[in-house]
Design an enzyme around this catalytic site. Structure first.
Site, PDB file in Angstrom:
ATOM      1  N   LYS A 176      30.358  21.688  46.232  1.00 21.49           N
ATOM      2  CA  LYS A 176      31.348  21.317  46.789  1.00 21.49           C
ATOM      3  C   LYS A 176      31.123  23.045  47.826  1.00 21.49           C
ATOM      4  O   LYS A 176      31.895  23.760  46.621  1.00 21.49           O
ATOM      5  CB  LYS A 176      32.015  21.243  46.209  1.00 21.49           C
ATOM      6  CG  LYS A 176      33.349  21.014  46.837  1.00 21.49           C
ATOM      7  CD  LYS A 176      34.659  21.532  46.168  1.00 21.49           C
ATOM      8  CE  LYS A 176      35.503  22.371  46.321  1.00 21.49           C
ATOM      9  NZ  LYS A 176      36.176  23.312  47.868  1.00 21.49           N
ATOM     10  N   GLU A 251      32.102  33.595  38.118  1.00 22.16           N
ATOM     11  CA  GLU A 251      32.147  34.630  38.122  1.00 22.16           C
ATOM     12  C   GLU A 251      33.360  34.818  39.418  1.00 22.16           C
ATOM     13  O   GLU A 251      34.002  33.917  40.033  1.00 22.16           O
ATOM     14  CB  GLU A 251      31.199  34.578  39.908  1.00 22.16           C
ATOM     15  CG  GLU A 251      29.613  34.801  38.955  1.00 22.16           C
ATOM     16  CD  GLU A 251      29.488  35.325  37.996  1.00 22.16           C
ATOM     17  OE1 GLU A 251      29.870  37.249  38.565  1.00 22.16           O
ATOM     18  OE2 GLU A 251      28.101  35.579  36.978  1.00 22.16           O
ATOM     19  N   CYS A 285      34.236  39.886  46.310  1.00 15.05           N
ATOM     20  CA  CYS A 285      34.677  40.774  44.507  1.00 15.05           C
ATOM     21  C   CYS A 285      34.328  41.604  44.220  1.00 15.05           C
ATOM     22  O   CYS A 285      35.273  42.097  42.778  1.00 15.05           O
ATOM     23  CB  CYS A 285      33.984  39.597  43.421  1.00 15.05           C
ATOM     24  SG  CYS A 285      32.307  39.453  43.946  1.00 15.05           S
ATOM     25  N   GLU A 386      44.375  42.392  42.023  1.00 16.63           N
ATOM     26  CA  GLU A 386      43.434  41.039  42.584  1.00 16.63           C
ATOM     27  C   GLU A 386      43.549  41.158  43.740  1.00 16.63           C
ATOM     28  O   GLU A 386      45.270  39.988  44.377  1.00 16.63           O
ATOM     29  CB  GLU A 386      41.936  40.404  43.146  1.00 16.63           C
ATOM     30  CG  GLU A 386      41.382  40.650  43.893  1.00 16.63           C
ATOM     31  CD  GLU A 386      40.550  39.408  42.860  1.00 16.63           C
ATOM     32  OE1 GLU A 386      40.621  38.257  43.251  1.00 16.63           O
ATOM     33  OE2 GLU A 386      38.595  39.972  43.383  1.00 16.63           O
TER      34      GLU A 386
END
Ligand code: NAD
Length: 498
Positions: A176, A251, A285, A386
């Protein structure tokens, strides 16, 4: 112009969702540019895809690994042939500049060749038995149906890190892709279709998190979930998998630092800060969102960094003169702008950027200036959370130890870098910074596929992507003892006298 509608790929066929619904995807650099419609998949589609993967597993796991690998080799060749076309689609779909998009596809090509090689390795151990006439070894076994859920920022590279190792190990897959980059998912799967992968071995369902991702993660026949995305979603995925003990590989987010010591080559460090901070519009990331700079060179560094950031050319990534593309969506742009306000309210000094770009060339896209806050305190939210956009915080430090302490003082632990000419500083940082990846005299971005990739703390859950480490996610060890003595030998008990 006719806008295409792409379908799911289930059991070797392109099929419409049973929901009867589609969603649209537009170019983040130009919201008038409607790229395509994609299936809004639901539980029934997920059930169909998992059933196909489950059925295909029995045959696929028995295909000799070197033969499985030959198909992956062909996938890599096909990707190489289509590199520019797929990269163009990627830039149009998610905004990163074309050279970076080509790099994204190249990463999948590299991973294809690496995993094709693994088909003739997949090494286990053979080792002596403590008993006479007994043979001991361990072999890697596939696990079953693997669900791959990915983010949009590396829309071909990251799926390749998951799907290629899973397949070479003998698992089957339901993929997906992120709803912000479904065309890249379709393109990637098409390469497998054209390489001759048997039906059901790889299935694609497009859709959003709650409607498609959540039922896939929860499906009882899924044995492994490999997820790349935010820490918040990763936690939810982990919780969903816990009751049935699914193997989960996560992750997640980062808040990656670059340390610049007073003995660093300053121009090199500035170059690294610009690329690490604003490459992929800060939406990696591994993006360098914190510059931790020794107080002795702080002002000089800041002046040069700000000058360079202000000169960056922002626009559509399809234009070869452009250095930084748009952010992914209106919502992400709003988040970036909100964090800029937070930074101002917290008392950080805005030294570059800080605004949405609205001129003629930028009017229809989600463009934001490269933004630098200086004199940032480590306790500020902009130094801890973040942001996932073109916003970098510069934090002064007094010493190497102080810098490492600041570097480690966040929830995340993905990537870090140090710029220094002093080997002792470099090795101390390599040992003491709590991250999964560490660079010396290079920015926080630039992973290579044959080395482990992943992070500590709130970035990961102990697994690693890429390299041989990826095989550990998608296989389980089976230990095999063969006793050819013809008599009962009891381990630890029937030890012979020498
Ligand atoms: P996200 O968490 O919003 O979405 C990631 C994926 O999860 C998407 O495919 C989404 O549809 C799906 N999803 C959402 N809710 C779900 C649910 N309840 N169940 C199952 N699936 C669900 O993340 P994003 O905004 O697409 O990506 C940005 C994030 O990804 C950042 O935090 C970034 O750091 C992280 N990221 C990490 C890595 C890494 O390797 N560590 C790499 C790329 C991106």
């Amino acid at each position: 112009m006719i806008v295409p509608t792409y379908k799911n790929y289930i059991n070797g066929e392109w099929v419409a969702s049973q929901s009867g619904e589609v969603f649209e995807k537009r170019n983040p650099a130009d919201s008038d540019d409607l790229i395509a419609y994609f299936q809004k998949s639901n539980q029934a589609d997920v059930d169909g895809a998992v059933a196909a993967a489950r059925a295909a597993y029995d045959a696929w796991r028995l295909v000799p690994a070197p033969r499985r690998a030959e198909i992956l080799y062909r996938v890599a060749q096909i990707l190489a042939e289509r590199k520019l076309a797929y990269a163009r689609d990627m830039t149009r779909e998610m905004g990163k500049v074309l050279a970076e998009a080509e790099g994204d596809v190249q990463e999948a090509i590299d991973m294809g060749y690496l995993m094709a090689g693994e088909g003739r390795r997949l090494f286990g151990q053979t080792t002596p038995s403590e008993l006479r006439d007994k043979f001991a070894m361990s072999v890697r076994q596939p696990i079953g149906v693997s669900a791959m859920i990915t983010a949009w920022n590396f829309p071909i590279a990251v799926p390749s890190w998951k799907i290629l190792p899973a397949l070479v190990c003998g698992n089957t897959v339901v993929f997906k892709p992120a709803e912000e980059a479904p065309l890249c998912g379709v393109n990637f799967v098409q390469a497998f279709v054209d390489a001759g992968l048997p039906k059901g071995v790889l299935n694609l369902v497009t859709g959003d998190g709650p409607g498609t991702g959540a039922p896939l993660v929860a499906h009882p026949d899924v044995r492994v979930v490999s997820f790349t995305g935010s820490t918040e979603t990763g936690r939810r995925v982990n919780e969903t998998c816990a009751p049935t003990f699914k193997k989960v590989h996560l992750e997640m987010g980062g808040k990656n630092p670059i340390l610049v010591m007073d003995d660093a080559r300053l121009e090199l460090a500035v170059e690294g800060a610009v690329w690490g901070g604003f490459g992929t519009t800060g939406q990696r990331c591994t993006a360098a969102s914190r510059m931790i700079v020794h107080e002795r060179i702080y002002r000089t560094f800041v002046d040069r960094f700000v000058e360079r950031a202000k000169a960056l050319r922002v626009g559509s990534g399809l234009d070869p003169n452009i250095e930084m593309g748009p952010v992914i969506s209106e919502a992400q742009l709003a988040k970036v702008m909100q964090y800029v306000e937070v930074g101002k309210q917290e008392g950080a000094t805005l030294a570059a950027g800080g605004s949405r770009l609205t001129g003629e060339a930028h009017a229809r896209g989600f463009f934001h200036e490269p933004t630098i806050f200086v004199d940032v305190d480590r306790r500020m939210r902009i130094a801890r959370e973040e942001i996932f956009g073109p916003v970098v915080s510069v934090i002064p430090c007094r010493s190497l130890e102080d810098g490492i302490d600041i570097a480690n003082d966040v929830a995340y632990g993905l990537s870090a870098a140090i710029y220094t000419q002093n080997i002792n500083n470099a090795f101390t940082a390599m040992r003491d910074i709590d991250t999964g990846i560490c660079y010396v005299n290079a920015p926080t971005i630039g992973a290579e596929v044959h080395l482990p990739f992943g992070g500590t703390k709130a970035t990961g859950n102990g697994h690693r992507e890429a390299g041989v480490a990826a095989l550990d996610v998608f296989s389980e060890w089976k230990t095999v003892y063969v006793d050819f003595s013809g008599r009962l030998q009891r381990a630890q008990m029937d030890l012979e006298e020498i």
